[in-house]
Design a protein around this motif. Structure first.
Motif, mmCIF file in Angstrom:
data_model
loop_
_atom_site.group_PDB
_atom_site.id
_atom_site.type_symbol
_atom_site.label_atom_id
_atom_site.label_comp_id
_atom_site.label_asym_id
_atom_site.label_seq_id
_atom_site.Cartn_x
_atom_site.Cartn_y
_atom_site.Cartn_z
ATOM 1 N N SER A 112 52.242 96.584 -56.201
ATOM 2 C CA SER A 112 53.688 96.466 -56.034
ATOM 3 C C SER A 112 54.441 97.587 -56.730
ATOM 4 O O SER A 112 55.674 97.579 -56.758
ATOM 5 C CB SER A 112 54.176 95.107 -56.586
ATOM 6 N N ASP A 113 53.721 98.543 -57.293
ATOM 7 C CA ASP A 113 54.324 99.698 -57.968
ATOM 8 C C ASP A 113 54.287 100.888 -57.022
ATOM 9 O O ASP A 113 53.206 101.393 -56.675
ATOM 10 C CB ASP A 113 53.566 99.999 -59.262
ATOM 11 N N SER A 143 51.970 105.878 -54.450
ATOM 12 C CA SER A 143 52.151 107.288 -54.082
ATOM 13 C C SER A 143 51.054 108.167 -54.685
ATOM 14 O O SER A 143 50.536 109.067 -54.033
ATOM 15 C CB SER A 143 53.527 107.777 -54.548
ATOM 16 N N GLN A 144 50.680 107.895 -55.930
ATOM 17 C CA GLN A 144 49.652 108.699 -56.584
ATOM 18 C C GLN A 144 48.284 108.525 -55.929
ATOM 19 O O GLN A 144 47.495 109.471 -55.859
ATOM 20 C CB GLN A 144 49.570 108.333 -58.073
ATOM 21 N N LEU A 145 48.005 107.315 -55.451
ATOM 22 C CA LEU A 145 46.689 107.031 -54.895
ATOM 23 C C LEU A 145 46.584 107.305 -53.390
ATOM 24 O O LEU A 145 45.486 107.192 -52.829
ATOM 25 C CB LEU A 145 46.325 105.559 -55.146
ATOM 26 N N SER A 146 47.678 107.630 -52.732
ATOM 27 C CA SER A 146 47.659 107.793 -51.273
ATOM 28 C C SER A 146 46.714 108.909 -50.828
ATOM 29 O O SER A 146 46.201 108.881 -49.706
ATOM 30 C CB SER A 146 49.076 108.067 -50.764
ATOM 31 N N ARG A 147 46.465 109.895 -51.708
ATOM 32 C CA ARG A 147 45.556 110.999 -51.344
ATOM 33 C C ARG A 147 44.085 110.644 -51.548
ATOM 34 O O ARG A 147 43.213 111.334 -51.020
ATOM 35 C CB ARG A 147 45.884 112.252 -52.165
ATOM 36 N N PHE A 148 43.827 109.570 -52.322
ATOM 37 C CA PHE A 148 42.447 109.274 -52.698
ATOM 38 C C PHE A 148 41.909 107.967 -52.069
ATOM 39 O O PHE A 148 40.686 107.829 -51.950
ATOM 40 C CB PHE A 148 42.338 109.154 -54.224
ATOM 41 N N ASN A 157 43.058 103.238 -47.485
ATOM 42 C CA ASN A 157 44.186 102.404 -47.062
ATOM 43 C C ASN A 157 44.792 101.711 -48.269
ATOM 44 O O ASN A 157 44.073 101.305 -49.194
ATOM 45 C CB ASN A 157 43.746 101.340 -46.046
ATOM 46 N N GLN A 158 46.127 101.539 -48.236
ATOM 47 C CA GLN A 158 46.823 100.820 -49.296
ATOM 48 C C GLN A 158 47.848 99.875 -48.680
ATOM 49 O O GLN A 158 48.372 100.126 -47.591
ATOM 50 C CB GLN A 158 47.550 101.793 -50.237
ATOM 51 N N LEU A 159 48.114 98.800 -49.418
ATOM 52 C CA LEU A 159 49.145 97.852 -49.021
ATOM 53 C C LEU A 159 50.175 97.774 -50.127
ATOM 54 O O LEU A 159 49.869 97.384 -51.259
ATOM 55 C CB LEU A 159 48.530 96.464 -48.770
ATOM 56 N N TYR A 160 51.408 98.158 -49.802
ATOM 57 C CA TYR A 160 52.497 98.132 -50.766
ATOM 58 C C TYR A 160 53.273 96.835 -50.584
ATOM 59 O O TYR A 160 53.859 96.581 -49.529
ATOM 60 C CB TYR A 160 53.404 99.347 -50.561
ATOM 61 N N ILE A 175 55.727 105.561 -46.144
ATOM 62 C CA ILE A 175 55.377 106.308 -47.354
ATOM 63 C C ILE A 175 54.303 107.334 -47.043
ATOM 64 O O ILE A 175 54.409 108.508 -47.416
ATOM 65 C CB ILE A 175 54.893 105.332 -48.450
ATOM 66 N N ALA A 176 53.265 106.903 -46.378
ATOM 67 C CA ALA A 176 52.163 107.767 -45.967
ATOM 68 C C ALA A 176 51.470 107.095 -44.783
ATOM 69 O O ALA A 176 51.593 105.882 -44.589
ATOM 70 C CB ALA A 176 51.190 107.995 -47.127
#
Length: 260
Positions: free
Chosen positions: A219-220, A225-230, A233-236, A245-246
């Motif tokens: 939820s941060d 944003s910092q992990l989007s390159r590594f 998939n992410q869930l915000y 965001i990406a």
């Protein structure tokens, strides 16, 4: 066409009857004038013919009538007609049933959303817990019951790690106790050893990168944003729609909403 033929036959029979009547009169006259065996035979034959004609006239040929086509009773819609009436008519022709799309189970949804996922990391605050800050964890910990079944299914599908930033050891004990009371450690998919704690936000980012997770839920927005390159998939988790965001970051108001 059959009615015209029947009328024509009836007319011919009537004409024949009148003709026989005249002939009968002539024969009776002849009989009274010439009383012979031949005359008597002619009279008898004529009488038989008259009887047949009389019976035929008593029973005229029946006219064939075509039965009117059966009409289907109109189907009226609740709104009085229009598209609703047409729709109800189609439903009636189809047997009165419309197939609804089948409802997917929690397991089917998780498999579909996390296809190919081997490892997932997930934040606790605001996602699994009702509390939104580390200060609240110093007082109480409440597990959101709506995510318990979903977490147990995710733990069956992939390697699941939970993590959070805390301010003291007592907060860690409260979190572990709340998760255990909610039944998250009973099936064996999620273990206490897979619940990780750190003292800084950057420490949570390091956990995710070291575990090389395929999915991360947080939820941060800064961590996302910092992990989007590594992370693949992410869930915000956010009550607001932040926009794109990406390409590999999805947004949802809650964990269960995304897997619904």
């Amino acid at each position: 066409m059959s009615d015209r033929v029947a009328d024509h036959v009836t007319s011919l029979v009537r004409r024949l009857a009148r003709h026989l009547n005249r002939k009968l009169s002539d024969v009776l006259t002849l009989l009274f004038n010439h009383k012979s065996a031949g005359s008597l035979g002619a009279v008898a034959g004529f009488a038989i013919a008259v009887v047949f004609v009389w019976r035929f006239l008593r029973s005229p040929p029946a006219r064939q009538r075509r039965s009117p086509p059966k009409r289907r009773a109109p189907i009226q819609a609740a709104d009085g007609g229009g598209f609703g009436a047409v729709q109800m008519l189609k439903e009636s022709d189809a047997g009165g049933a419309i197939d609804s799309p089948p409802q997917l189970t929690v397991r089917q949804i998780v498999r579909k959303k996390l296809a190919g996922c081997r490892k997932m990391t997930c934040q606790l605050l605001g996602v699994i817990l009702e509390e939104k800050s580390a200060e609240e964890l110093q007082k109480h910990v409440t597990v959101r019951l709506s995510v318990v079944e979903l977490l147990l299914e995710i733990a069956k599908h992939c390697d699941l790690y939970l993590m959070e930033t805390i301010l003291d050891d007592e907060s860690e004990e409260r979190v572990i106790s709340a998760l255990e009371n909610a039944g998250l450690f009973q099936t064996g998919g999620l273990m206490k050893e897979k619940v990780l704690f750190c003292s800084t936000v950057s420490g949570r980012t390091s956990f995710v990168r070291q575990l090389e997770a395929d999915w991360h839920i947080d939820s941060d927005i800064e961590i996302i944003s910092q992990l989007s390159r590594f992370i693949r998939n992410q869930l915000y988790i956010s009550p607001m729609e932040p926009g794109q965001i990406a390409p590999n970051v999805f947004t949802s108001s809650s964990l269960e909403q995304y897997f619904s």
